[in-house]
Design a protein around this motif. Structure first.
Motif, PDB file in Angstrom:
ATOM      1  N   UNK A   1       0.851  -1.183   0.000  1.00  0.00           N
ATOM      2  CA  UNK A   1       0.000   0.000   0.000  1.00  0.00           C
ATOM      3  C   UNK A   1       0.890   1.237   0.000  1.00  0.00           C
ATOM      4  N   UNK A   2       0.912   1.937  -1.140  1.00  0.00           N
ATOM      5  CA  UNK A   2       1.726   3.145  -1.262  1.00  0.00           C
ATOM      6  C   UNK A   2       0.866   4.337  -0.904  1.00  0.00           C
ATOM      7  N   UNK A   3       1.391   5.216  -0.059  1.00  0.00           N
ATOM      8  CA  UNK A   3       0.618   6.343   0.454  1.00  0.00           C
ATOM      9  C   UNK A   3       0.394   7.439  -0.547  1.00  0.00           C
TER      10      UNK A   3
ATOM     11  N   UNK B   1       2.496  -0.601   4.451  1.00  0.00           N
ATOM     12  CA  UNK B   1       2.474   0.784   3.978  1.00  0.00           C
ATOM     13  C   UNK B   1       3.869   1.266   3.589  1.00  0.00           C
ATOM     14  N   UNK B   2       3.979   1.767   2.357  1.00  0.00           N
ATOM     15  CA  UNK B   2       5.222   2.343   1.867  1.00  0.00           C
ATOM     16  C   UNK B   2       5.025   3.841   1.665  1.00  0.00           C
ATOM     17  N   UNK B   3       6.007   4.655   2.063  1.00  0.00           N
ATOM     18  CA  UNK B   3       5.885   6.099   1.855  1.00  0.00           C
ATOM     19  C   UNK B   3       6.145   6.456   0.397  1.00  0.00           C
TER      20      UNK B   3
ATOM     21  N   UNK C   1      -8.167  -2.101  -4.023  1.00  0.00           N
ATOM     22  CA  UNK C   1      -7.521  -3.411  -4.088  1.00  0.00           C
ATOM     23  C   UNK C   1      -6.955  -3.785  -2.720  1.00  0.00           C
ATOM     24  N   UNK C   2      -6.299  -2.825  -2.069  1.00  0.00           N
ATOM     25  CA  UNK C   2      -5.758  -3.072  -0.727  1.00  0.00           C
ATOM     26  C   UNK C   2      -6.881  -3.477   0.234  1.00  0.00           C
ATOM     27  N   UNK C   3      -7.990  -2.757   0.166  1.00  0.00           N
ATOM     28  CA  UNK C   3      -9.122  -3.047   1.064  1.00  0.00           C
ATOM     29  C   UNK C   3      -9.673  -4.455   0.828  1.00  0.00           C
ATOM     30  N   UNK C   4      -9.961  -4.790  -0.424  1.00  0.00           N
ATOM     31  CA  UNK C   4     -10.574  -6.094  -0.711  1.00  0.00           C
ATOM     32  C   UNK C   4      -9.600  -7.239  -0.443  1.00  0.00           C
ATOM     33  N   UNK C   5      -8.306  -7.029  -0.729  1.00  0.00           N
ATOM     34  CA  UNK C   5      -7.315  -8.079  -0.452  1.00  0.00           C
ATOM     35  C   UNK C   5      -7.211  -8.335   1.046  1.00  0.00           C
ATOM     36  N   UNK C   6      -7.271  -7.274   1.840  1.00  0.00           N
ATOM     37  CA  UNK C   6      -7.118  -7.426   3.293  1.00  0.00           C
ATOM     38  C   UNK C   6      -8.406  -7.918   3.957  1.00  0.00           C
ATOM     39  N   UNK C   7      -9.553  -7.393   3.554  1.00  0.00           N
ATOM     40  CA  UNK C   7     -10.812  -7.751   4.205  1.00  0.00           C
ATOM     41  C   UNK C   7     -11.408  -9.057   3.687  1.00  0.00           C
ATOM     42  N   UNK C   8     -11.217  -9.333   2.403  1.00  0.00           N
ATOM     43  CA  UNK C   8     -11.811 -10.551   1.828  1.00  0.00           C
ATOM     44  C   UNK C   8     -10.873 -11.753   1.856  1.00  0.00           C
ATOM     45  N   UNK C   9      -9.545 -11.482   1.827  1.00  0.00           N
ATOM     46  CA  UNK C   9      -8.595 -12.581   1.648  1.00  0.00           C
ATOM     47  C   UNK C   9      -7.463 -12.587   2.676  1.00  0.00           C
TER      48      UNK C   9
ATOM     49  N   UNK D   1      10.616  -2.684   5.961  1.00  0.00           N
ATOM     50  CA  UNK D   1       9.281  -3.164   5.578  1.00  0.00           C
ATOM     51  C   UNK D   1       9.233  -4.687   5.410  1.00  0.00           C
ATOM     52  N   UNK D   2      10.351  -5.296   5.032  1.00  0.00           N
ATOM     53  CA  UNK D   2      10.358  -6.731   4.756  1.00  0.00           C
ATOM     54  C   UNK D   2      10.954  -7.565   5.885  1.00  0.00           C
TER      55      UNK D   2
END
Length: 347
Positions: free
Chosen positions: A7-9, A38-40, A24-32, A59-60
């Motif tokens: 997720x890039x800010x 988060x990347x700046x 995409x971030x929302x559905x990937x996290x909430x559905x799957x 981050x990794x």
């Protein structure tokens, strides 16, 4: 195994660029059950070079072998940063999925001769799987040197936050809605709508406001969550480029041959049928689902809508409402990511 999504800010604006990636971030996290990382944003080249290694290492740090990282592209973090990120992921034996939103070398005319379609597409060979918008984009990838595995999205989903939901007026009216960057949509000012009205949504210049013609109305600029309740009747227009007619050198319109314009998802989420260029990649999807009509030029608009009966319009509107529920709940994003995961497993 843990699953992550990048997720890039990006700055939240009244346009589709940040909206599509946020969804995409929302559905990937909430559905799957993907965990957002988060990347700046790194706006300067100097900052990208100096800070890349430190940011990537931080981050990794919790990533392990066989974890999955879903990376939305373009990242707009720069080729240097993205290359270093992928190299580090490969060293950690993390599986990577690219979720392709745009092909910028095709979308924009590049000045540097080394930046061509093959250069950008071949870069995706560094990923284990790519998710592309449609079959036309998949063919484009293959033609330009991509050799890996491909999953197909179909159409972008469109998350709507909890608001009082209103589907459009159930009546055929000759209203054409256009939402987008009006400042670059000069073709709109080439139209002289006599038998339909044209409602415009988006950023507009003072000079353009002064040039509004009869039956053309500026409705304002709204954020992606608000606009779905502002488009209340008629059709949604999908067109880009320099002219009301398609030309071979019109880069932006021809980009629609492989791209899924996000405004299609906006219109269908709002529950209105779509008018789209007949050679656009999404045209078969629109016709197959009976949620709109195709046009060969903008001069076709009245001819096409005048031949649509009240019953046909209401059926297209009903079909759009059915699709709206899928788009609002992440149906296409979820399926594409699941298919990409199967490809990672060798299925």
């Amino acid at each position: 195994m843990t699953k992550y999504v990048m997720n890039v800010g990006l700055e939240q604006t009244n346009n589709a660029m940040s909206k599509a990636k946020t969804d995409v971030t929302y559905f990937a996290s909430h559905n799957l059950d993907y965990q957002p990382i988060n990347f700046p944003t790194l706006k300067s080249r100097r900052k990208r070079i100096l800070d890349s290694k430190k940011i990537i290492r931080e981050k990794l740090k919790d990533f392990h072998s066989n974890d999955i990282f879903l990376i939305q592209t373009p990242t707009y973090l720069g080729r240097f940063f993205t290359s270093m990120l992928l190299k580090t992921l490969q060293q950690k034996q993390v599986k990577t999925i690219a979720f392709v939103h745009d092909i910028d070398d095709l979308r924009f005319k590049r000045r540097e001769p080394w930046k061509n379609n093959q250069y950008e597409v071949k870069f995706y060979n560094n990923f284990d799987v790519v998710i592309v918008s449609n079959s036309n984009m998949a063919k484009f990838f293959r033609k330009n040197g991509y050799k890996g595995k491909i999953a197909i999205l179909g159409i972008f989903d469109y998350l709507v936050e909890e608001i009082e939901w209103q589907f459009p007026i159930k009546k055929k009216v000759n209203v054409i809605n256009f939402a987008g960057n009006l400042k670059k949509s000069e073709f709109l000012w080439q139209l002289n709508p006599k038998y339909y009205s044209l409602d415009l949504f988006g950023n507009i210049s003072e000079e353009q406001l002064k040039k509004l013609k009869l039956n053309v109305k500026y409705e304002g600029s709204f954020n992606p969550n608000e606009i779905v309740n502002k488009v209340r009747s008629g059709y949604g227009l999908v067109w880009d480029g320099n002219s009301r007619f398609p030309t071979n050198d019109d880069r932006l319109l021809n980009y629609e041959r492989v791209n899924d314009p996000h405004k299609v998802s906006l219109y269908l989420t709002s529950g209105i049928p779509v008018l789209i260029w007949e050679k656009a990649a999404l045209a078969p999807f629109i016709l197959k689902n009976n949620v709109g009509k195709t046009i060969s030029s903008l001069d076709d608009i009245y001819t096409v809508i005048s031949h649509i009966t009240d019953a046909q319009f209401l059926q297209m509107q009903q079909n759009a409402e059915i699709l709206s529920k899928k788009l609002r709940t992440g149906f296409y994003t979820e399926n594409a990511i699941k298919n990409a995961e199967k490809l990672l497993e060798g299925e």
